[in-house]
Scaffold this motif. Sequence first.
Motif, short mmCIF file in Angstrom:
data_model
loop_
_atom_site.label_atom_id
_atom_site.label_comp_id
_atom_site.label_asym_id
_atom_site.label_seq_id
_atom_site.Cartn_x
_atom_site.Cartn_y
_atom_site.Cartn_z
N PHE B 84 0.82 -1.21 0.00
CA PHE B 84 0.00 0.00 0.00
C PHE B 84 0.86 1.26 0.00
O PHE B 84 2.04 1.23 0.36
CB PHE B 84 -0.88 0.03 1.25
CG PHE B 84 -1.70 -1.21 1.46
CD1 PHE B 84 -3.03 -1.27 1.05
CD2 PHE B 84 -1.16 -2.34 2.07
CE1 PHE B 84 -3.79 -2.41 1.25
CE2 PHE B 84 -1.91 -3.49 2.27
CZ PHE B 84 -3.23 -3.52 1.86
N ASN B 88 0.95 0.36 5.73
CA ASN B 88 0.00 -0.42 6.52
C ASN B 88 0.66 -1.56 7.30
O ASN B 88 0.14 -2.67 7.37
CB ASN B 88 -1.12 -0.97 5.64
CG ASN B 88 -1.99 0.13 5.08
OD1 ASN B 88 -1.81 1.30 5.42
ND2 ASN B 88 -2.92 -0.22 4.22
N LEU B 89 1.81 -1.26 7.89
CA LEU B 89 2.47 -2.25 8.74
C LEU B 89 1.84 -2.21 10.13
O LEU B 89 1.17 -1.25 10.49
CB LEU B 89 3.97 -1.95 8.82
CG LEU B 89 4.71 -2.11 7.49
CD1 LEU B 89 6.10 -1.50 7.57
CD2 LEU B 89 4.81 -3.59 7.10
N PHE B 90 2.05 -3.26 10.91
CA PHE B 90 1.48 -3.32 12.26
C PHE B 90 2.44 -2.67 13.24
O PHE B 90 3.54 -3.18 13.49
CB PHE B 90 1.23 -4.77 12.67
CG PHE B 90 0.42 -5.55 11.67
CD1 PHE B 90 -0.78 -5.05 11.19
CD2 PHE B 90 0.85 -6.78 11.20
CE1 PHE B 90 -1.54 -5.75 10.26
CE2 PHE B 90 0.10 -7.49 10.28
CZ PHE B 90 -1.09 -6.98 9.80
N SER B 91 2.03 -1.54 13.82
CA SER B 91 2.97 -0.79 14.67
C SER B 91 3.23 -1.50 16.00
O SER B 91 4.17 -1.17 16.70
CB SER B 91 2.44 0.62 14.92
OG SER B 91 1.19 0.55 15.55
N SER B 92 2.38 -2.48 16.35
CA SER B 92 2.61 -3.20 17.59
C SER B 92 3.66 -4.30 17.43
O SER B 92 4.03 -4.95 18.38
CB SER B 92 1.29 -3.81 18.09
OG SER B 92 0.72 -4.61 17.07
N ARG B 93 4.13 -4.49 16.20
CA ARG B 93 5.11 -5.54 15.94
C ARG B 93 6.39 -4.94 15.35
O ARG B 93 6.33 -3.94 14.64
CB ARG B 93 4.55 -6.54 14.92
CG ARG B 93 3.39 -7.36 15.47
CD ARG B 93 2.65 -8.08 14.36
NE ARG B 93 1.76 -9.09 14.92
CZ ARG B 93 1.92 -10.40 14.77
NH1 ARG B 93 2.92 -10.87 14.04
NH2 ARG B 93 1.10 -11.24 15.33
N TYR B 101 3.82 -12.37 10.26
CA TYR B 101 2.35 -12.42 10.46
C TYR B 101 1.62 -13.38 9.51
O TYR B 101 0.88 -14.25 9.97
CB TYR B 101 1.75 -11.01 10.40
CG TYR B 101 0.26 -11.01 10.56
CD1 TYR B 101 -0.33 -11.03 11.81
CD2 TYR B 101 -0.59 -11.04 9.44
CE1 TYR B 101 -1.71 -11.06 11.96
CE2 TYR B 101 -1.96 -11.08 9.59
CZ TYR B 101 -2.52 -11.09 10.84
OH TYR B 101 -3.88 -11.14 10.97
N PRO B 102 1.84 -13.27 8.19
CA PRO B 102 1.10 -14.17 7.29
C PRO B 102 1.43 -15.65 7.54
O PRO B 102 0.60 -16.51 7.30
CB PRO B 102 1.59 -13.76 5.90
CG PRO B 102 2.16 -12.40 6.06
CD PRO B 102 2.71 -12.34 7.44
N ARG B 133 12.40 -1.47 15.42
CA ARG B 133 11.02 -1.03 15.55
C ARG B 133 10.66 -0.22 14.31
O ARG B 133 11.53 0.37 13.67
CB ARG B 133 10.87 -0.15 16.80
CG ARG B 133 11.22 -0.90 18.07
CD ARG B 133 11.13 0.00 19.27
NE ARG B 133 12.30 0.87 19.38
CZ ARG B 133 12.51 1.69 20.42
NH1 ARG B 133 11.62 1.74 21.40
NH2 ARG B 133 13.59 2.43 20.49
N ARG B 135 9.28 2.64 13.85
CA ARG B 135 9.53 4.09 13.79
C ARG B 135 11.01 4.41 13.55
O ARG B 135 11.35 5.55 13.31
CB ARG B 135 9.05 4.77 15.07
CG ARG B 135 9.81 4.34 16.27
CD ARG B 135 9.68 5.35 17.38
NE ARG B 135 10.16 4.74 18.59
CZ ARG B 135 9.82 5.10 19.79
NH1 ARG B 135 9.00 6.06 19.94
NH2 ARG B 135 10.33 4.49 20.82
N ARG B 149 6.58 -8.85 3.78
CA ARG B 149 5.36 -9.41 4.39
C ARG B 149 4.40 -9.91 3.31
O ARG B 149 3.81 -10.98 3.43
CB ARG B 149 4.67 -8.34 5.25
CG ARG B 149 3.41 -8.86 5.94
CD ARG B 149 2.76 -7.79 6.79
NE ARG B 149 2.15 -6.73 5.98
CZ ARG B 149 1.47 -5.70 6.47
NH1 ARG B 149 1.32 -5.59 7.78
NH2 ARG B 149 0.97 -4.78 5.68
#
Lengths: 221, 240
Positions: B84, B88-93, B101-102, B133, B135, B149
């Motif tokens: 995207f 749209n990555l998961f910020s908690s990971r 994840y997949p 991380r 950020r 991913r």
Amino acid sequence: MPPNLHEILGLLPQATLETIYMTFASTFLACLLGLPLGIYLFVTSPAGLRPQSAVYNILSRLVNLFRSFPFIILMILLMPLSRLLIHTSIGPAAVVIPLSIGAAPFVARVVEAALEEVDKGCLLAAQAIGSTDWQIVRKVLLPEALPALVSGLALTIITIIGYTAMAGAIGGGGLGDLAIRFGYYRFRQDITLAAVVVILTLVELVQLGGTLLSRGLLNKR
Amino acid sequence: MLRLEKISKKYANLQAVDKISLDVPPGSIFGIIGRSGAGKSTLLRLMNLLEKPDSGAMYLGERRVDTLSGRELLLERRKMGMIFQNFNLFSSRNVADNVSYPLEIAGLPRRQIDLRVGELLELTQISDKRRARLRELSGGQKQRVAIARALAAEPQILFCDEATSALDPQTTRSILSLIKNLQKFLQITVVVVTHQMEVIRAICEQVAVLEAGHLAESGAAKTVFAKPKSSAAKELLHAA
Ligand SMILES: Nc1ncnc2c1ncn2[C@@H]1O[C@H](COP(=O)(O)OP(=O)(O)OP(=O)(O)O)[C@@H](O)[C@H]1O
Ligand SMILES: [Mg+2]
């Protein structure tokens, strides 16, 4: 030691422990009911994973109805339930049941609001990857919303501390009960003041803990 | 590879996608271009099985896929990767856990997941950030993680929705060349949605031009560039 202070110090610890007990037991049970309800509200909401406007509207109205109900009246209405479940309607244990049920809709809204803040793009990505709804909830939605959920939990605990004080009026025990029995009926303003100080201290501590934990979680990202 | 037959999708009274027929050949990079609001993202969500068309049919290989539901639909989505504009990555990971994840979703054992994540980060040249991380990453680095991913579950097809629109020109070039190299190396099909002619020019063999939900023209990218027929294509060329 002046006699007044001696008396207050004798009364406070028991009442404080009762308040803490009522608060935590009610918070736990309210979350047990409210967390799934909040998740379900979010999932069925118009912007959710599986919008279902009919289900959402009905649930949403019910939650609002419960929340706008004067809490003290809700407690009185729910007291027979305590009698049914734990065979008494007075004391700290008895008010835990109406407290939890009364606070559950609040928790549901707090959870729904926290989940709404999760980036929609993340959810889209998780869906594109072929996750089931349950996998999205457990592995994406809840972890992403965790800092907001922790803040929400602190808010819930604080609200419930307020509720326990009201529960004192109907024989719930705790600091609210102390303030009403001594302060209000026996004109002992010193005892009311002491109860208020302890309540404010508890609220402040929870607020501080919640803020620190939530910030800590955000900083780890 | 992916064939659309008169696919349509309406939102309220807006015809977002209007009877679009396309044939995306296997092992190529296929471009879809159009102005903002032309219906590109909607078309991609339809191709990606995130939305159901109101009418028309869609085939992946020989299999009709637009009518799938439940478990079958999820399994089919797992054969497709997507990246995207906003990553749209998961910020908690962290980086590695985003890529895993997949594989977690597919139920692979942990040891296998760790190995595969290593390979994928190698492939997208971001291994040095494995434990980082999100950020701590630049936009280009984030898109590399997102590509890793998207490719984790070994999809046959990769969809890119404005994947380089948030990046500077130099980073755009490096991501585009990565996508091109991966397409060749993995022998996958890539569908690229963009509003930038340069992107099509850089990597696409074929292109479809969208305008207000319908297909204005399509064909070999070279031909469309050399002799644009539709006014939409001429306009986009002019703007570039
Ligand atoms: N879920 C939706 N509900 C209602 N309308 C939508 C929805 N998704 C898209 N649309 C509308 O459909 C049209 C096409 O949108 P789409 O996002 O596909 O365009 P796009 O070509 O990707 O544009 P952009 O370049 O800005 O991303 C727009 O007018 C948009 O407002
Ligand atoms: Mg778009």
